[in-house]
Design a protein around this motif. Structure first.
Motif, PDB file in Angstrom:
ATOM      1  N   ALA A 780       0.791  -1.249  -0.079  1.00  0.00           N
ATOM      2  CA  ALA A 780      -0.003   0.087   0.031  1.00  0.00           C
ATOM      3  C   ALA A 780       0.915   1.227  -0.026  1.00  0.00           C
ATOM      4  O   ALA A 780       0.493   2.291  -0.468  1.00  0.00           O
ATOM      5  N   ALA A 781       2.147   1.251   0.437  1.00  0.00           N
ATOM      6  CA  ALA A 781       2.794   2.367   0.655  1.00  0.00           C
ATOM      7  C   ALA A 781       3.765   2.399  -0.810  1.00  0.00           C
ATOM      8  O   ALA A 781       4.026   1.526  -1.361  1.00  0.00           O
ATOM      9  N   PHE A 782       4.447   3.651  -1.018  1.00  0.00           N
ATOM     10  CA  PHE A 782       5.356   3.684  -1.735  1.00  0.00           C
ATOM     11  C   PHE A 782       6.511   3.221  -1.737  1.00  0.00           C
ATOM     12  O   PHE A 782       6.868   2.240  -2.616  1.00  0.00           O
ATOM     13  N   ASN A 783       6.925   2.889  -0.529  1.00  0.00           N
ATOM     14  CA  ASN A 783       7.911   2.050  -0.205  1.00  0.00           C
ATOM     15  C   ASN A 783       7.771   0.718   0.167  1.00  0.00           C
ATOM     16  O   ASN A 783       8.558  -0.037   0.775  1.00  0.00           O
ATOM     17  N   SER A 784       6.602   0.193  -0.410  1.00  0.00           N
ATOM     18  CA  SER A 784       6.059  -1.110  -0.210  1.00  0.00           C
ATOM     19  C   SER A 784       6.943  -2.157  -0.828  1.00  0.00           C
ATOM     20  O   SER A 784       7.559  -1.852  -1.980  1.00  0.00           O
ATOM     21  N   ARG A 785       7.197  -3.355  -0.339  1.00  0.00           N
ATOM     22  CA  ARG A 785       7.987  -4.418  -1.042  1.00  0.00           C
ATOM     23  C   ARG A 785       7.465  -4.643  -2.675  1.00  0.00           C
ATOM     24  O   ARG A 785       8.571  -4.630  -3.525  1.00  0.00           O
ATOM     25  N   ILE A 786       6.135  -4.632  -2.911  1.00  0.00           N
ATOM     26  CA  ILE A 786       5.790  -4.894  -4.305  1.00  0.00           C
ATOM     27  C   ILE A 786       6.268  -3.628  -5.234  1.00  0.00           C
ATOM     28  O   ILE A 786       6.756  -3.731  -6.504  1.00  0.00           O
ATOM     29  N   ASN A 787       6.220  -2.269  -4.831  1.00  0.00           N
ATOM     30  CA  ASN A 787       6.218  -1.256  -5.537  1.00  0.00           C
ATOM     31  C   ASN A 787       7.497  -1.030  -5.794  1.00  0.00           C
ATOM     32  O   ASN A 787       8.350  -0.953  -6.964  1.00  0.00           O
ATOM     33  N   LEU A 788       8.638  -1.385  -4.856  1.00  0.00           N
ATOM     34  CA  LEU A 788      10.106  -1.231  -4.817  1.00  0.00           C
ATOM     35  C   LEU A 788      10.585  -1.972  -5.820  1.00  0.00           C
ATOM     36  O   LEU A 788      11.607  -1.927  -6.356  1.00  0.00           O
ATOM     37  N   ASN A 789      10.039  -3.330  -5.630  1.00  0.00           N
ATOM     38  CA  ASN A 789      10.658  -4.499  -6.470  1.00  0.00           C
ATOM     39  C   ASN A 789      10.121  -4.217  -7.928  1.00  0.00           C
ATOM     40  O   ASN A 789      11.411  -4.077  -8.819  1.00  0.00           O
ATOM     41  N   LEU A 790       9.097  -3.960  -8.262  1.00  0.00           N
ATOM     42  CA  LEU A 790       8.584  -3.718  -9.642  1.00  0.00           C
ATOM     43  C   LEU A 790       9.097  -2.438 -10.404  1.00  0.00           C
ATOM     44  O   LEU A 790       9.668  -2.423 -11.480  1.00  0.00           O
ATOM     45  N   ARG A 791       9.245  -1.428  -9.576  1.00  0.00           N
ATOM     46  CA  ARG A 791       9.383  -0.199 -10.052  1.00  0.00           C
ATOM     47  C   ARG A 791      10.769   0.108  -9.949  1.00  0.00           C
ATOM     48  O   ARG A 791      11.609   0.772 -11.069  1.00  0.00           O
ATOM     49  N   GLU A 792      11.432  -0.054  -8.652  1.00  0.00           N
ATOM     50  CA  GLU A 792      12.875   0.520  -8.498  1.00  0.00           C
ATOM     51  C   GLU A 792      13.769  -0.582  -8.908  1.00  0.00           C
ATOM     52  O   GLU A 792      15.034  -0.157  -9.364  1.00  0.00           O
ATOM     53  N   ASP A 793      13.705  -1.779  -8.568  1.00  0.00           N
ATOM     54  CA  ASP A 793      14.460  -2.791  -8.763  1.00  0.00           C
ATOM     55  C   ASP A 793      14.647  -3.387 -10.232  1.00  0.00           C
ATOM     56  O   ASP A 793      15.340  -3.604 -10.842  1.00  0.00           O
ATOM     57  N   LYS A 794      13.327  -3.631 -10.747  1.00  0.00           N
ATOM     58  CA  LYS A 794      13.123  -4.276 -11.961  1.00  0.00           C
ATOM     59  C   LYS A 794      12.908  -3.258 -13.115  1.00  0.00           C
ATOM     60  O   LYS A 794      13.060  -3.663 -14.299  1.00  0.00           O
ATOM     61  N   SER A 795      12.510  -2.084 -12.794  1.00  0.00           N
ATOM     62  CA  SER A 795      12.167  -0.887 -13.547  1.00  0.00           C
ATOM     63  C   SER A 795      11.466  -1.413 -14.718  1.00  0.00           C
ATOM     64  O   SER A 795      11.465  -1.218 -16.077  1.00  0.00           O
ATOM     65  N   ILE A 796      10.262  -2.109 -14.470  1.00  0.00           N
ATOM     66  CA  ILE A 796       9.174  -2.632 -15.534  1.00  0.00           C
ATOM     67  C   ILE A 796       7.955  -2.003 -15.234  1.00  0.00           C
ATOM     68  O   ILE A 796       6.925  -2.508 -16.023  1.00  0.00           O
ATOM     69  N   THR A 797       7.592  -1.131 -14.343  1.00  0.00           N
ATOM     70  CA  THR A 797       6.266  -0.449 -14.449  1.00  0.00           C
ATOM     71  C   THR A 797       6.744   1.134 -13.885  1.00  0.00           C
ATOM     72  O   THR A 797       7.572   1.404 -13.115  1.00  0.00           O
ATOM     73  N   TYR A 798       5.555   1.744 -13.765  1.00  0.00           N
ATOM     74  CA  TYR A 798       5.684   3.334 -13.305  1.00  0.00           C
ATOM     75  C   TYR A 798       5.138   3.159 -11.919  1.00  0.00           C
ATOM     76  O   TYR A 798       5.421   4.132 -11.129  1.00  0.00           O
ATOM     77  N   GLY A 799       4.229   2.079 -11.460  1.00  0.00           N
ATOM     78  CA  GLY A 799       4.016   2.014 -10.085  1.00  0.00           C
ATOM     79  C   GLY A 799       3.081   0.733  -9.977  1.00  0.00           C
ATOM     80  O   GLY A 799       2.396   0.260 -10.921  1.00  0.00           O
ATOM     81  N   ALA A 800       3.300   0.082  -8.905  1.00  0.00           N
ATOM     82  CA  ALA A 800       2.457  -1.251  -8.358  1.00  0.00           C
ATOM     83  C   ALA A 800       1.876  -0.755  -7.164  1.00  0.00           C
ATOM     84  O   ALA A 800       2.693  -0.284  -6.387  1.00  0.00           O
ATOM     85  N   SER A 801       1.021  -1.485  -6.874  1.00  0.00           N
ATOM     86  CA  SER A 801       0.379  -1.386  -5.705  1.00  0.00           C
ATOM     87  C   SER A 801      -0.560  -2.457  -5.168  1.00  0.00           C
ATOM     88  O   SER A 801      -1.116  -3.381  -6.011  1.00  0.00           O
ATOM     89  N   ALA A 802      -0.951  -2.844  -3.803  1.00  0.00           N
ATOM     90  CA  ALA A 802      -1.683  -4.053  -3.410  1.00  0.00           C
ATOM     91  C   ALA A 802      -2.693  -3.302  -2.323  1.00  0.00           C
ATOM     92  O   ALA A 802      -2.096  -2.689  -1.296  1.00  0.00           O
ATOM     93  N   ASN A 803      -3.925  -3.769  -2.327  1.00  0.00           N
ATOM     94  CA  ASN A 803      -4.851  -3.160  -1.454  1.00  0.00           C
ATOM     95  C   ASN A 803      -6.098  -4.083  -1.045  1.00  0.00           C
ATOM     96  O   ASN A 803      -6.571  -4.597  -1.917  1.00  0.00           O
ATOM     97  N   PHE A 804      -6.213  -3.722   0.165  1.00  0.00           N
ATOM     98  CA  PHE A 804      -7.669  -4.367   0.576  1.00  0.00           C
ATOM     99  C   PHE A 804      -8.682  -3.243   0.244  1.00  0.00           C
ATOM    100  O   PHE A 804      -8.528  -2.096   1.010  1.00  0.00           O
ATOM    101  N   ILE A 805     -10.022  -3.687  -0.586  1.00  0.00           N
ATOM    102  CA  ILE A 805     -10.860  -2.672  -0.519  1.00  0.00           C
ATOM    103  C   ILE A 805     -12.205  -3.181  -0.209  1.00  0.00           C
ATOM    104  O   ILE A 805     -12.621  -4.393  -0.468  1.00  0.00           O
ATOM    105  N   GLY A 806     -12.802  -2.118   0.572  1.00  0.00           N
ATOM    106  CA  GLY A 806     -14.082  -2.812   1.121  1.00  0.00           C
ATOM    107  C   GLY A 806     -15.380  -1.677   1.100  1.00  0.00           C
ATOM    108  O   GLY A 806     -15.016  -0.565   1.263  1.00  0.00           O
ATOM    109  N   GLY A 807     -16.418  -2.289   0.785  1.00  0.00           N
ATOM    110  CA  GLY A 807     -17.578  -1.707   0.954  1.00  0.00           C
ATOM    111  C   GLY A 807     -18.623  -2.052   2.056  1.00  0.00           C
ATOM    112  O   GLY A 807     -18.100  -2.762   3.003  1.00  0.00           O
ATOM    113  N   LYS A 808     -19.630  -1.498   2.082  1.00  0.00           N
ATOM    114  CA  LYS A 808     -20.624  -2.065   3.364  1.00  0.00           C
ATOM    115  C   LYS A 808     -20.849  -3.478   3.144  1.00  0.00           C
ATOM    116  O   LYS A 808     -21.019  -3.945   4.424  1.00  0.00           O
ATOM    117  N   THR A 809     -21.173  -4.149   2.087  1.00  0.00           N
ATOM    118  CA  THR A 809     -21.094  -5.539   2.024  1.00  0.00           C
ATOM    119  C   THR A 809     -20.262  -6.324   1.274  1.00  0.00           C
ATOM    120  O   THR A 809     -20.444  -7.531   1.382  1.00  0.00           O
TER     121      THR A 809
END
Length: 943
Positions: A780-809
């Protein structure tokens, strides 16, 4: 390109045009609006300059415990030379890669863990870097900004350079090359300006130019343009003026000045003949844009040209709306007059309806006829009244935050040497006359040459307005002798290696609010807010798209769209005219679980505004001709959306999560098939059945009392109180194995990759909230493992994120990245491996500290503006949250252990449960996806 600002997941990106005109630049604190004859409007500030040339502007606003810091360097892509395009923006990325005393990625980490936001933007004329943080972190921000101003080159190396070069290429691919209409601005600039003109190349640059530069070029760029004498430091918010001056002096006064920078001179262009160009793109809706060269920012004719643009294409009373949108020939028609430091452009942009208009020549003819009509009709009184009312209102609404005020002060000082131009800006537009508007029309538009761009689907040249008669000259990159600047050494008399400790954390209280009911039982919540004389109001009707039968998916959206049209007592244009003359905005939307009525008004006009809201809500006309037009617009929008990779990925996600037989698997606006089936009787029936007070609620933020607020909303008693139930979901699909679901997007340069699974719905203090805490450092953070791996280490994306998304039901977990086509399989493998490693090895102590700090401090930024306050109330009401839910969250944040987090990860993160979605060129991806060893299935999306 607008800047991505998602807390806590933050990116740096290219910014929009500089803010110089009309209503987008104004804001004051505790503003009182006056007529032009009344006292001046002022934005209080103090301006001074250090010996090294750094200009400092301070603005004190103690209404919220936060500060906003902006450092603007007067350098953008216009300072580049041919063959070195994109360097200003590329350098913006490098400024986040650490400096002598700041480690790589530490800037993002320190601001995020403070509960703050940060970003940087670049445009043709300036680059700025900004942070909003709790007030106790001011010194830390100034330490960070001064270190990269004085010590950046100490940390620059070839590896960082190459990583960010690839990141910029990925950004260009994602936001321009792989987007419908993404090349529009670039093509027009190439045709409008000579090859040597600084506006002829894009801010983000050409890939071949990015490949041409090296790290020594970067160092020279820094030495040339990034001296304190070419910068403006603006600080606003909860500050003590003298203490802030002392901190500024400590961190910035010892940085040596750079070379002298000459002020850029306006460089307007003219055309002798119309230049027709055609761009083939993956689009359904053909686009025509006519662009006329005009003046430059703050030229005396800028204001009347802006007013002319509004008259021709600024709303429902605009002539192009009447002649093109209402007739069904266009889905959208707008006119704009963006101004920059060197030149302005008058743009007429029309998205044509291909079901009615066979080619763009007819659109060009309609535009000419509209311009002829304007010349004959002239300027009527309400034309000026609408624009001038909007200027005064937006002077408050668009910049009610400290960030907005700081941005205004910074931009005005950078370009004009005068931070507060608020009063002057309002007055120069109030003084525009009918004669001024007609004069600039004849001088810059009538019979003048323009660039005419046609964007048409591939292999459909016959749709273009005319055969191209202009060819962009080949780029000739000449060898240029450049100055070689030597490194300027900053010598400090104190230890810069120590990160300043923040002061005592500010005590952030939930804004005091009241809760009541109308006579008919409608729940109302409100906050008294008097920093600006405004009212922000929202009325919600629960159910929304969930109330539709699946074969009529989109009915709620269509109903809401028609409620923005005529009423029983006012025509569509008439009610829009009345609202614009008040400077008010009213919109009805259907999204997710709610149909929402959003209102913003100046307090002095709130009664008149609410009378018009009552008209829209209680007495919609539902005219047959408007139904047919809005339905056609919705259909054409869906056909265009079918070309958009992001939209395809989202629809694939919902289909996999919820099954094609469930209403929630389809977009809010429905499908082509479901929209085509709708009748006006369906709309009327839906409105009568579900726009009732049974599940309605309202929130209001402004300088009105509880009693006054309830009076303003009393008209809701005119609605039916008929009860209704929200249908239950049908069974959701279950999967026996993990698979890759491919949606073919031929010729796509990038792939949209998503990994998804159903999960818990929202809760404030239970498993959902705790899962968010667990996931923060993973995705979820810019400094998250997934983003730093794909963006900074592998240089294959402008950004990557993972999130839990929840509504009422409903809830789900999703990981997303737009990646290089050739690295699609690699991205999938790396994401799965990061999740697996986190699940097996757990969170680190440092990640735990990072998460606690970030989640416990962001409240300082959460309640600043009327919009954020209204969002807080809607969230409390929509989820029936306890008054002290935030206090309960803080207790969880402080007490949750590493063992707790690891247990949540082991239970909630099952990599094999994630279904994988890929939107990309199926043929090009086949080999690498097959190598992953997972079943590959083709997913057909509902049409």
């Amino acid at each position: 390109m607008s800047s991505r600002r998602v807390r806590p997941y933050i990116m740096a990106s290219v910014g929009m045009l500089i803010c110089t005109s009309l209503v987008s630049c104004q804001n004051v604190s505790r503003l009182s609006l006056h007529d032009a004859s009344e006292p001046q409007l002022q934005l209080a500030h103090e301006k001074y300059q250090l010996d090294n040339g750094l200009t400092v502007i301070l603005h004190q606003d103690n209404s919220d415990p936060l500060v906003h810091v902006d450092v603007t360097y007067h350098v953008g892509s216009a300072r580049e030379v041919p063959g070195r395009s994109g360097f200003a923006h590329f350098f913006e990325h490098m400024m986040f890669q650490g400096s002598k005393h700041v480690a790589d990625e530490q800037h993002f980490k320190l601001i995020t863990e403070a509960g703050g936001e940060l970003n940087g933007t670049t445009n043709s004329d300036r680059t700025n870097y900004f942070q909003t943080v709790p007030a106790n972190h001011l010194e830390r921000v100034l330490w960070l900004e001064s270190d990269r101003m004085g010590f950046l080159l100490d940390a620059v190396d070839q590896k960082k350079f190459e990583i960010q070069r690839e990141t910029v290429k990925n950004e260009r691919a994602e936001l321009i090359d792989n987007q419908p209409y993404g090349l529009r601005d670039e093509r027009i600039a190439q045709a409008l300006y000579p090859p040597e003109h600084p506006y002829s190349w894009p801010t983000i640059g050409y890939v071949e130019d990015l490949n041409r530069v090296d790290v020594s070029d970067l160092k020279q760029f820094f030495l040339r343009w990034y001296g304190p004498n070419n910068a403006v430091l603006t600080i606003g918010g909860d500050i003590h003026i003298e203490q802030t001056k002392a901190i500024v002096a400590r961190y910035f006064s010892d940085i040596p000045a750079g070379p002298q920078v000459e002020k850029a001179k306006p460089d307007v262009v003219s055309l002798q003949d119309d230049r027709y160009i055609t761009l083939h793109d993956q689009v359904h809706l053909p686009l025509l844009q006519k662009t006329y060269p005009t003046v430059y920012a703050r030229h005396p004719d800028e204001a009347p040209l802006d007013v002319l643009a509004d008259i021709l294409g600024g709303g429902k009373n605009a002539l192009l709306y009447k002649n093109l949108v209402k007739t069904g020939q266009a889905v959208q028609a707008v006119v704009a007059h963006p101004c920059r430091e060197l030149a302005c452009e008058f743009q007429i942009i029309v998205l044509a309806n291909p079901e009615i208009v066979p080619n763009l020549a007819l659109i060009e003819k309609a535009i000419k006829e509209t311009l002829d009509e304007f010349e004959q009709r002239g300027v009527v009184a309400d034309d000026l009244n609408r624009v001038k009312a909007g200027i005064k209102a937006n002077a408050v609404f668009e910049l009610q935050s400290v960030e907005g005020k700081v941005s205004l002060l910074a931009a005005n000082e950078t370009f004009y040497g005068t931070p507060d131009l608020l009063d002057e800006d309002v007055r120069r537009y109030q003084s525009v006359t009918k004669d001024d508007v007609m004069r600039v029309f004849h001088q810059y538009i009538k019979d003048n040459a323009s660039v005419i761009l046609s964007i048409v689907p591939a292999d459909q040249d016959d749709m273009a307005a005319r055969t191209s008669n202009y060819r962009v000259p080949d780029r000739v990159i000449k060898a240029r002798a450049s100055e070689r600047l030597t490194t300027r050494k900053t010598v400090s008399e104190f230890d810069r290696t120590t990160v300043p400790e923040p002061g005592p954390a500010p005590v952030v209280e939930v804004p005091p609010f009241w809760r009541s009911q109308l006579a008919n039982g409608v729940d109302v919540m409100g906050i008294y807010y008097d920093e600006t004389p405004t009212v922000t109001l929202s009325i919600g009707f629960e159910g929304g798209v969930l109330l539709e039968p699946i074969e009529k998916a989109g009915l709620a959206s269509l109903t809401a769209m028609l409620m923005n049209e005529s009423t029983q007592h006012f025509g569509n244009e008439e009610i829009a005219n009345e609202l614009e003359k008040l400077g008010s905005q009213v919109s009805v939307t259907a999204s997710g679980r709610f149909i929402q009525v959003e209102v913003s008004a100046l307090t002095r006009h709130v009664e008149k505004t609410m009378a018009l809201v009552e008209e829209k809500l209680l007495r919609p006309a539902f005219n047959a001709d408007e139904f047919e037009r809005v339905k056609a617009q919705l259909l054409e929008g869906k056909r265009q959306q079918a070309q958009d990779a992001s939209a395809m990925a989202l629809q694939a996600r919902d289909t996999l999560l919820f099954g094609s037989h469930n209403r929630v698997s389809l977009p809010d606006e429905g499908t082509i098939t479901s929209i085509q089936s709708m009748t006006l009787a369906d709309v009327k029936s839906f409105y009568k059945r579900y726009l009732t007070t049974h599940r309605a609620h309202a929130v209001i933020v402004g300088n009105v009392s509880e009693r006054k607020a309830k009076d303003l909303l009393s008209f809701l008693e005119g609605l039916s109180d008929q009860a209704y139930d929200i249908p239950q979901y049908l069974d959701f699909p279950e999967y026996q194995e993990q698979a890759i679901y491919v949606i073919d997007n031929p010729l796509a340069l990038q792939s949209v990759v998503m990994l998804v699974k159903r999960d818990r719905p929202f809760d404030a203090t239970g498993p959902f909230f705790k899962s968010q805490l667990m996931n923060f450092s993973l995705g979820a953070a810019f400094n998250s493992r997934i983003n730093l791996n794909l963006r900074e280490d592998k240089s294959i994306t402008y950004g990557a994120s993972a999130n839990f998304i929840g509504g009422k039901t409903l809830g789900w977990y999703e990981v997303r990245a737009d990646v290089q086509r050739q690295s699609t399989a690699l991205a999938i493998s790396e994401i799965l491996q990061e999740i697996k490693t986190f699940r097996e090895q757990g969170i680190t102590a440092e990640e735990m500290r990072f998460m606690r700090s970030a989640y416990s401090q962001f409240d300082a930024l959460n309640y600043e503006t009327p919009v954020s306050k209204a969002f807080f109330l809607r969230k409390m009401m929509g989820f029936d949250l306890p008054v002290d839910y935030r206090r309960q969250q803080l207790a969880i944040i402080n007490s949750i252990t590493e063992a707790d987090i690891n247990t949540i990860a082991q239970v909630g993160l099952q990599p094999d449960d994630l279904q994988i979605i890929v939107v990309g060129d199926k043929q090009q991806l086949a080999a690498q996806l097959n190598a992953l060893g997972l079943p590959i299935k083709t997913l057909e999306l509902p049409q």
